[in-house]
Design a protein around this motif. Structure first.
Motif, PDB file in Angstrom:
ATOM      1  N   ILE D  17     -18.112 -25.008 -25.687  1.00  0.00           N
ATOM      2  CA  ILE D  17     -18.976 -24.638 -24.998  1.00  0.00           C
ATOM      3  C   ILE D  17     -18.111 -23.983 -24.491  1.00  0.00           C
ATOM      4  CG2 ILE D  17     -19.779 -25.295 -22.542  1.00  0.00           C
ATOM      5  CD1 ILE D  17     -19.755 -28.216 -23.255  1.00  0.00           C
ATOM      6  N   TYR D  18     -18.884 -22.305 -24.448  1.00  0.00           N
ATOM      7  CA  TYR D  18     -18.021 -20.906 -24.190  1.00  0.00           C
ATOM      8  C   TYR D  18     -18.981 -20.826 -22.233  1.00  0.00           C
ATOM      9  CZ  TYR D  18     -17.513 -20.901 -28.923  1.00  0.00           C
ATOM     10  OH  TYR D  18     -16.793 -21.436 -29.592  1.00  0.00           O
ATOM     11  N   THR D  19     -17.920 -20.039 -21.344  1.00  0.00           N
ATOM     12  CA  THR D  19     -18.764 -19.613 -20.318  1.00  0.00           C
ATOM     13  C   THR D  19     -17.578 -18.206 -20.248  1.00  0.00           C
ATOM     14  OG1 THR D  19     -16.106 -20.591 -19.286  1.00  0.00           O
ATOM     15  CG2 THR D  19     -17.764 -21.916 -19.862  1.00  0.00           C
ATOM     16  N   GLU D  20     -18.624 -17.247 -19.491  1.00  0.00           N
ATOM     17  CA  GLU D  20     -18.427 -16.374 -19.073  1.00  0.00           C
ATOM     18  C   GLU D  20     -18.615 -16.090 -17.401  1.00  0.00           C
ATOM     19  OE1 GLU D  20     -20.103 -13.445 -22.339  1.00  0.00           O
ATOM     20  OE2 GLU D  20     -19.776 -12.361 -20.606  1.00  0.00           O
ATOM     21  N   GLY D  21     -17.803 -15.723 -17.026  1.00  0.00           N
ATOM     22  CA  GLY D  21     -17.260 -15.607 -15.693  1.00  0.00           C
ATOM     23  C   GLY D  21     -16.981 -16.471 -14.547  1.00  0.00           C
ATOM     24  N   TYR D  22     -17.580 -16.594 -13.107  1.00  0.00           N
ATOM     25  CA  TYR D  22     -16.985 -17.132 -12.442  1.00  0.00           C
ATOM     26  C   TYR D  22     -17.451 -18.694 -12.052  1.00  0.00           C
ATOM     27  CZ  TYR D  22     -15.909 -17.713  -7.222  1.00  0.00           C
ATOM     28  OH  TYR D  22     -15.192 -18.196  -5.370  1.00  0.00           O
ATOM     29  N   ILE D  23     -16.642 -20.075 -12.303  1.00  0.00           N
ATOM     30  CA  ILE D  23     -16.898 -21.220 -12.102  1.00  0.00           C
ATOM     31  C   ILE D  23     -16.782 -21.236 -10.509  1.00  0.00           C
ATOM     32  CG2 ILE D  23     -16.101 -23.589 -13.131  1.00  0.00           C
ATOM     33  CD1 ILE D  23     -15.346 -22.888 -15.540  1.00  0.00           C
ATOM     34  N   ASN D  24     -18.926 -21.284 -10.249  1.00  0.00           N
ATOM     35  CA  ASN D  24     -17.847 -21.575  -9.082  1.00  0.00           C
ATOM     36  C   ASN D  24     -18.394 -23.111  -8.740  1.00  0.00           C
ATOM     37  OD1 ASN D  24     -20.108 -20.577  -9.219  1.00  0.00           O
ATOM     38  ND2 ASN D  24     -20.526 -18.871  -7.568  1.00  0.00           N
ATOM     39  N   ASN D  25     -19.437 -22.849  -7.451  1.00  0.00           N
ATOM     40  CA  ASN D  25     -20.362 -24.371  -7.432  1.00  0.00           C
ATOM     41  C   ASN D  25     -21.542 -24.135  -8.245  1.00  0.00           C
ATOM     42  OD1 ASN D  25     -21.568 -26.373  -6.523  1.00  0.00           O
ATOM     43  ND2 ASN D  25     -21.784 -25.716  -4.221  1.00  0.00           N
ATOM     44  N   GLN D  26     -22.356 -23.678  -8.788  1.00  0.00           N
ATOM     45  CA  GLN D  26     -23.026 -23.564  -9.744  1.00  0.00           C
ATOM     46  C   GLN D  26     -22.753 -23.044 -11.340  1.00  0.00           C
ATOM     47  OE1 GLN D  26     -22.452 -21.580  -6.220  1.00  0.00           O
ATOM     48  NE2 GLN D  26     -24.647 -19.737  -6.737  1.00  0.00           N
ATOM     49  N   GLY D  27     -21.667 -22.723 -10.961  1.00  0.00           N
ATOM     50  CA  GLY D  27     -20.910 -22.052 -12.651  1.00  0.00           C
ATOM     51  C   GLY D  27     -20.600 -23.296 -13.029  1.00  0.00           C
ATOM     52  N   GLY D  28     -19.858 -24.825 -12.854  1.00  0.00           N
ATOM     53  CA  GLY D  28     -19.740 -25.631 -12.492  1.00  0.00           C
ATOM     54  C   GLY D  28     -20.753 -26.938 -13.315  1.00  0.00           C
ATOM     55  N   VAL D  34     -24.646 -28.761 -19.110  1.00  0.00           N
ATOM     56  CA  VAL D  34     -24.386 -28.356 -20.550  1.00  0.00           C
ATOM     57  C   VAL D  34     -23.967 -29.594 -21.189  1.00  0.00           C
ATOM     58  CG1 VAL D  34     -23.799 -26.754 -22.308  1.00  0.00           C
ATOM     59  CG2 VAL D  34     -24.884 -25.759 -19.886  1.00  0.00           C
ATOM     60  N   ALA D  35     -22.906 -30.676 -20.557  1.00  0.00           N
ATOM     61  CA  ALA D  35     -22.103 -31.427 -20.815  1.00  0.00           C
ATOM     62  C   ALA D  35     -22.714 -32.836 -21.242  1.00  0.00           C
ATOM     63  CB  ALA D  35     -20.792 -31.074 -19.953  1.00  0.00           C
ATOM     64  N   PHE D  36     -22.969 -32.984 -20.366  1.00  0.00           N
ATOM     65  CA  PHE D  36     -24.429 -34.078 -20.486  1.00  0.00           C
ATOM     66  C   PHE D  36     -25.274 -33.858 -21.200  1.00  0.00           C
ATOM     67  CE2 PHE D  36     -21.312 -34.979 -16.521  1.00  0.00           C
ATOM     68  CZ  PHE D  36     -21.093 -36.153 -16.711  1.00  0.00           C
ATOM     69  N   ASP D  37     -26.629 -32.671 -21.278  1.00  0.00           N
ATOM     70  CA  ASP D  37     -27.021 -32.634 -22.689  1.00  0.00           C
ATOM     71  C   ASP D  37     -26.325 -32.734 -24.197  1.00  0.00           C
ATOM     72  OD1 ASP D  37     -28.496 -31.712 -21.067  1.00  0.00           O
ATOM     73  OD2 ASP D  37     -29.164 -29.604 -21.380  1.00  0.00           O
ATOM     74  N   LEU D  38     -25.355 -32.710 -23.895  1.00  0.00           N
ATOM     75  CA  LEU D  38     -24.188 -32.475 -25.942  1.00  0.00           C
ATOM     76  C   LEU D  38     -23.954 -34.060 -25.563  1.00  0.00           C
ATOM     77  CD1 LEU D  38     -22.229 -29.016 -25.538  1.00  0.00           C
ATOM     78  CD2 LEU D  38     -23.892 -30.071 -26.938  1.00  0.00           C
ATOM     79  N   ILE D  39     -23.832 -34.786 -25.056  1.00  0.00           N
ATOM     80  CA  ILE D  39     -23.010 -35.745 -24.680  1.00  0.00           C
ATOM     81  C   ILE D  39     -24.262 -36.846 -24.500  1.00  0.00           C
ATOM     82  CG2 ILE D  39     -22.572 -38.217 -22.979  1.00  0.00           C
ATOM     83  CD1 ILE D  39     -20.691 -36.193 -21.603  1.00  0.00           C
ATOM     84  N   GLY D  40     -25.688 -36.792 -24.223  1.00  0.00           N
ATOM     85  CA  GLY D  40     -26.851 -37.444 -24.487  1.00  0.00           C
ATOM     86  C   GLY D  40     -27.355 -36.892 -26.323  1.00  0.00           C
ATOM     87  N   VAL D  56     -11.731 -18.845 -11.241  1.00  0.00           N
ATOM     88  CA  VAL D  56     -12.451 -20.554 -11.206  1.00  0.00           C
ATOM     89  C   VAL D  56     -12.206 -20.679  -8.981  1.00  0.00           C
ATOM     90  CG1 VAL D  56     -12.308 -21.065 -13.045  1.00  0.00           C
ATOM     91  CG2 VAL D  56     -10.388 -21.776 -11.173  1.00  0.00           C
ATOM     92  N   ASN D  57     -12.817 -21.633  -8.793  1.00  0.00           N
ATOM     93  CA  ASN D  57     -12.274 -21.760  -7.821  1.00  0.00           C
ATOM     94  C   ASN D  57     -12.494 -23.397  -8.341  1.00  0.00           C
ATOM     95  OD1 ASN D  57     -15.463 -23.153  -6.437  1.00  0.00           O
ATOM     96  ND2 ASN D  57     -15.771 -21.319  -5.929  1.00  0.00           N
ATOM     97  N   SER D  58     -12.046 -24.646  -6.520  1.00  0.00           N
ATOM     98  CA  SER D  58     -11.897 -25.653  -6.749  1.00  0.00           C
ATOM     99  C   SER D  58     -13.130 -26.432  -6.805  1.00  0.00           C
ATOM    100  CB  SER D  58     -11.421 -26.244  -5.719  1.00  0.00           C
ATOM    101  OG  SER D  58     -11.753 -26.683  -4.044  1.00  0.00           O
ATOM    102  N   ILE D  59     -14.102 -26.200  -5.801  1.00  0.00           N
ATOM    103  CA  ILE D  59     -15.903 -26.644  -6.103  1.00  0.00           C
ATOM    104  C   ILE D  59     -15.604 -26.929  -7.611  1.00  0.00           C
ATOM    105  CG2 ILE D  59     -17.747 -26.917  -4.924  1.00  0.00           C
ATOM    106  CD1 ILE D  59     -16.846 -24.778  -3.280  1.00  0.00           C
ATOM    107  N   GLY D  60     -16.203 -25.758  -8.144  1.00  0.00           N
ATOM    108  CA  GLY D  60     -15.869 -26.057  -9.406  1.00  0.00           C
ATOM    109  C   GLY D  60     -15.544 -26.633 -10.441  1.00  0.00           C
ATOM    110  N   ILE D  61     -13.674 -26.608 -10.573  1.00  0.00           N
ATOM    111  CA  ILE D  61     -13.556 -27.568 -11.648  1.00  0.00           C
ATOM    112  C   ILE D  61     -13.821 -28.950 -11.570  1.00  0.00           C
ATOM    113  CG2 ILE D  61     -11.222 -28.125 -11.857  1.00  0.00           C
ATOM    114  CD1 ILE D  61     -11.986 -25.670 -12.620  1.00  0.00           C
ATOM    115  N   SER D  62     -13.778 -29.190  -9.841  1.00  0.00           N
ATOM    116  CA  SER D  62     -13.739 -30.838  -9.224  1.00  0.00           C
ATOM    117  C   SER D  62     -15.564 -31.297  -9.856  1.00  0.00           C
ATOM    118  CB  SER D  62     -14.490 -31.035  -7.649  1.00  0.00           C
ATOM    119  OG  SER D  62     -14.097 -30.066  -7.233  1.00  0.00           O
TER     120      SER D  62
END
Ligand SMILES: Nc1ncnc2c1ncn2[C@@H]1O[C@H](COP(=O)(O)OP(=O)(O)O)[C@@H](O)[C@H]1O
Ligand SMILES: Nc1ncnc2c1ncn2[C@@H]1O[C@H](COP(=O)(O)OP(=O)(O)O)[C@@H](O)[C@H]1O
Lengths: 116, 144, 144, 116
Positions: D17-28, D34-40, D56-62
């Motif tokens: 999985i590739y990301t481009e940009g800020y991992i905030n709330n919506q980013g996370g 995407v990850a749960f789709d792949l797992i599915g 990144v911010n801690s909300i995104g990371i959580s």
């Protein structure tokens, strides 16, 4: 915020001045010092490659006018390459482009300048 | 009326010290990026802000040695315009008395400078200068 | 005493709106770059500032919906320390009552969040939290 | 400030999985989706390549902890590569690194994960 300035004397007879960083007051003075040294050494064709410069201010740029003035006097040539669109636009606004050509990249600049 | 509402506004106060114009240019970048302005336009805004700050640093003689900036995102609903105000409390000047710089003259003159206002006007969509005994305020804006 | 003088100080006021923490992170970057801090340290400062802003946005319930920041460069003569204060006028909280997050528990719990303060403390050299009924002020600093 | 997320299903069985940009709330949330789709879809080995993410911010990371939780449940594996030093430090501070390996780059990550 110190500007780094380096020089490459091309076999084609063009001396290329490279900058890295902010062209403010001191940055402009540093470029002028290097340019006048080259002119003192007999170089009459100078290319300023600003690839490493993303920001300038008008004080820094006005110092470059001194180099153009000198070039008119000694019938030399100054040109620029690798400008950001905003720096290029600024040079147009100032009318610098009537006295100093702007080239997209170094290769085409050197080819054109060496062939004069 | 279009572009009338202030959607968000940030204020910044800078000391009149070398390189502090860069802090202003970064704040401008943050606001312009939030509006999804193109990177070329962002660069133009940055340069104009730098010029206005340097003018206050150099010419205002403000005794508080500070520049006050506001960055406002304007629009109806969607962000449409970035409006930046750069203010000092210096002695002011008469914009109409500033001579328009011309390269032919600068090449022969001792004084090569005098380009800041012309560059600001060339790079921004709108520029207003309010200046008087209480200081100078330059208000400039760019459409997204 | 070392690091006692404020060599320069910038203030920034942000609205509590999405993405505005980025403006704070850019101001922090400008100040840290001016001090010639390493890019890794600058990144750490940026992240800590983002976390503190988001905490004020999310938890303070400040009625003015604003965050007040100051960025001070401290040192004797040479810049030595960047000190950043992030203040809101919200209802405050009791830092000693905040439970320390642990990954083992978060993995089993509904609430995965609660990392901001721990991250700020891990990334900065010094962190002080002053909080009460007038609001919260986080003062954090990093040596050059 | 929207995060772009793309996926590459490697022949080695690792989904990157590739990301481009800020991992905030919506980013996370977008990454988790995407990850749960792949797992599915049956993917049990996921690599998050954060080369395009500088902040990144801690909300995104959580939100990423939810993916780790799921991986523990299905006995899958999540790893990260191309982290900035600060993001890596943050993952250490949080203790994420006990549950998700950090690799310097994608090639070494895929080699290691495919060989499990
Ligand atoms: N904030 C200001 N306070 C006082 N005078 C100013 C201010 N901004 C500009 N000026 C005046 O306008 C003139 C032109 O400014 P500008 O075009 O930016 O060129 P420069 O700064 O190189 O002189 C300045 O020389 C100064 O006299
Ligand atoms: N500026 C603030 N105003 C009020 N409460 C705060 C503030 N900052 C932090 N807090 C409190 O501290 C708690 C922990 O914050 P933090 O560690 O950043 O994690 P999170 O924000 O994910 O909850 C918050 O849930 C909140 O209760």
């Amino acid at each position: 915020m110190t500007l780094k300035v380096t020089v490459d004397r091309k076999p084609e007879g063009v001396a290329v001045i490279y900058t890295e960083g902010y062209i403010n007051n001191q940055g402009g003075e540093e470029i002028a010092r290097v340019a006048f040294d080259l002119i003192g050494d007999g170089h009459k064709v100078l290319l300023l490659n600003l690839e490493g410069t993303k920001i300038v201010n008008s004080i820094g740029i006005s110092i470059l006018i001194e180099i153009i003035e000198k070039m008119l006097e000694i019938e030399g040539k100054l040109a620029f390459c690798n400008l950001t669109p905003t720096i290029e636009k600024t040079f147009h606004i100032m009318g610098l482009t009537q006295y100093a050509a702007i080239h997209a990249d170094e290769v085409s600049a050197v080819a054109e300048m060496a062939g004069r | 009326m279009a572009n009338s509402a202030i959607l968000r506004e940030v204020t910044l106060t800078l000391p009149m010290l070398p390189d502090m114009e860069i802090a202003a240019s970064k704040t401008a970048t943050a606001m312009a990026e939030y509006m999804q302005m193109s990177s070329d336009k962002i660069d133009e805004v940055r340069m104009a802000v730098v010029e206005a700050c340097i003018n206050s640093f150099e010419h205002s003689d403000a005794t508080d040695r500070k520049v006050y900036l506001t960055f406002a995102v304007l629009g109806d609903d969607e962000p449409e315009k970035l409006q930046i105000s750069i203010r000092d409390t210096g002695h002011g000047f008469e914009p109409t008395e500033v001579e328009e710089p011309r390269i032919e003259e600068k090449l022969r003159s001792e004084r090569k400078r005098g380009w800041g206002l012309k560059i600001i006007q060339g790079l921004m969509d709108e520029v207003e200068i309010h200046s008087g005994r209480d200081g100078t305020r330059v208000v400039m804006s760019k459409l997204r």
